[in-house]
Design an enzyme around this catalytic site. Structure first.
Site, short mmCIF file in Angstrom:
data_model
loop_
_atom_site.label_atom_id
_atom_site.label_comp_id
_atom_site.label_asym_id
_atom_site.label_seq_id
_atom_site.Cartn_x
_atom_site.Cartn_y
_atom_site.Cartn_z
N SER A 292 -1.71 32.16 21.71
CA SER A 292 -2.99 32.47 21.06
C SER A 292 -4.00 31.33 21.23
O SER A 292 -4.18 30.84 22.35
CB SER A 292 -2.71 32.79 19.59
OG SER A 292 -3.84 33.35 18.97
N LEU A 293 -4.63 30.90 20.16
CA LEU A 293 -5.60 29.82 20.31
C LEU A 293 -4.94 28.53 20.77
O LEU A 293 -5.59 27.70 21.41
CB LEU A 293 -6.35 29.60 19.00
CG LEU A 293 -7.45 30.62 18.70
CD1 LEU A 293 -7.93 30.48 17.26
CD2 LEU A 293 -8.63 30.46 19.65
#
Ligand SMILES: *[C@@H]1O[C@H](CO)[C@@H](O)[C@H](O)[C@H]1NC(C)=O
Ligand SMILES: *[C@@H]1O[C@H](CO)[C@@H](O)[C@H](O)[C@H]1NC(C)=O
Ligand SMILES: *[C@@H]1O[C@H](CO)[C@@H](O)[C@H](O)[C@H]1NC(C)=O
Ligand SMILES: *[C@@H]1O[C@H](CO)[C@@H](O)[C@H](O)[C@H]1NC(C)=O
Length: 436
Positions: A292-293
């Site tokens: 993800s991030l």
């Protein structure tokens, strides 16, 4: 063309010859020294960002597994579980990368680009290409192990703190983080001889440095600046995170970048983390992985330092690289993104007022990724519907990577082919330019 079985037979014979036998002819020696087919990694450290935005590391020793690690006064809920896997075996593959010459010159080049729009030629910042052992991203087991290394192992089920995936996945917090979780965190793995070190960055937002920490709001804004088209202006009801929208679909790019630079901790936290790690392991090859991030940040680190990178379900970070004015590296082929078509965050379809992202106060609208992408078409092949809950890494581990992927098997491959995202378009409804 040779039938595929014959080709692979020849290839496997070649493998045997090059790795096991010495040629006694006068032919030039093969350019490549024999390489270990697999590397073993052990969990060594935890890393986290403290509320004051400092990078902290905590050592893992065999007897610290299964007891509470004390590495940061701030985190009170972490337990290591003895049942979790702490060693991983990964296939390697030769990879050409360009190492960064000096972080200092890179930072200066970035500032020159930002303030004076001056471009620094890549060869001034990065070395000539060099062949290193990278993770074998064409090998399914290797992707599976890497995905596990980005996951929430070492935590007792039911404990708060690190990871909120799986059954704790909750559309109120659709990205795999929760409001009281810290900023970036993760693990560091190393081979027994320290020759290769893997930095794994967990997929939290940099947006949450803990309960009411001073940077919380600021960094949620940052994520919106980096991964939304124009100040997270999802519609007129949103209070925008910057004031650069000029009506009629126009967005002032200078305004956007100014807003970002004043506020951003996203990238500097990553470079601090990386620099701290190379300080601890000055002679090691470093790989970066993340979900993800955490993957988006990992990719920006790869684009900076030249380290091989593998991300899972990362939102498009190409726009962020541009907005942060990262100098363009000579190549980004050492960066590999793995994601699937039913994940609206990685696909950049988690947009619009009614999306679960918007409901949580995020606008993740970017779509385009740097480097190469291994895309699993779960919508067509597994009949999945697009759903933010499909973003979790456990889902990727258990439902996608754990078993052979039929469409790839048909093509005599283990995983979908890694391809650059040619002609990727994002934020097409906006016009970016000088609209003071
Ligand atoms: C390590 O990270 C801190 C920030 O937490 C930074 O101030 C420091 O310069 C870094 N150390 C190295 C050697 O890069
Ligand atoms: C550590 O936690 C204790 C208890 O919550 C708190 O009183 C103390 O101020 C904290 N110390 C630091 C350095 O944050
Ligand atoms: C999601 O989290 C919120 C806040 O903790 C909670 O109130 C809600 O019940 C949760 N929803 C589900 C479906 O678990
Ligand atoms: C590897 O690094 C660790 C620090 O994490 C150090 O304690 C150990 O001695 C190193 N091992 C070798 C073989 O250099």
């Amino acid at each position: 063309m040779l039938p595929t079985t014959l080709t692979s037979l020849i290839v496997s014979f070649l493998d045997v010859f090059t790795s096991r036998y010495h040629f006694s002819t006068t032919a030039p020696a093969p350019a490549l020294a024999p390489r270990p087919a697999k590397l073993q990694f052990q969990l060594r450290h935890l890393h986290a960002v403290s509320p004051s935005a400092h990078v902290v590391f905590s050592d893992i020793t065999p007897d610290s597994i299964s007891r509470r690690p004390v590495y940061d006064n701030y985190t009170t809920h972490e337990f290591l579980s003895g049942s979790n896997q702490t060693t991983y075996s990964l296939h390697t593959r030769p990879l050409r990368t360009h190492r960064l010459k000096s972080f200092q010159s890179h930072s200066e080049a970035r500032l020159r680009s930002l303030h004076h729009l001056q471009t620094t030629p890549a060869h001034q910042l990065w070395d000539e290409p060099e062949e290193v052992d990278g993770p074998d991203v064409q090998n399914r087991e290797t992707l599976l192990e890497l995905a596990k290394m980005t996951n929430n192992a070492y935590l007792e089920p039911g404990q708060d703190g690190w990871y909120d995936l799986d059954e704790r996945w909750n559309v109120s917090y659709p990205f795999g983080w929760e409001p009281d979780a810290d900023g970036f965190r993760g693990h560091v793995f190393a081979t027994p001889d320290n020759s290769t070190v893997v930095l794994s960055i967990k997929g939290t937002s940099s947006g949450f440095f803990g309960n009411g920490g001073p940077t919380v709001k600021k960094d949620k804004l940052n994520d919106n600046l980096l991964f939304s088209c124009c100040c997270a202006r999802v519609d007129f009801t949103w209070s925008v995170v910057c004031d650069c929208w000029r009506g009629g679909g126009k967005c002032d790019i200078q305004c956007l970048e100014d807003a970002l630079v004043e506020e951003s901790l996203f990238y500097p936290i990553g470079t601090n983390l990386y620099n701290n790690l190379t300080y601890m392991y000055p002679d090691s090859d470093i790989w970066v992985i993340g979900h993800s991030l955490g993957g988006a940040l990992g990719s920006l680190l790869g684009a900076t330092f030249g380290a091989p990178v593998v991300t899972f379900e990362s939102p498009g970070e190409k726009m962020a690289a541009g907005r942060l004015h990262l100098p363009s590296p000579p190549s980004t082929h050492h960066i590999t993104h793995v994601y699937h078509t039913a994940d609206p965050i990685a696909m950049g379809t988690c947009t619009g007022v009614l999306s679960s992202c918007a409901i949580a106060g995020y606008a993740l609208e970017s779509r385009c990724h740097l480097g190469k992408t291994i895309l699993y078409d779960t919508v067509s092949v597994l009949d999945w519907s697009v759903d933010v809950r499909k973003h979790g890494i456990v889902n990727v581990i258990e439902k996608i990577l754990a078993e052979p992927w039929p469409p790839s098997i048909e093509e005599d491959r283990e995983v979908p082919e890694a391809k650059a995202e040619e002609d990727c378009v994002e934020c097409y409804s906006y016009e970016f330019g000088d609209f003071p």
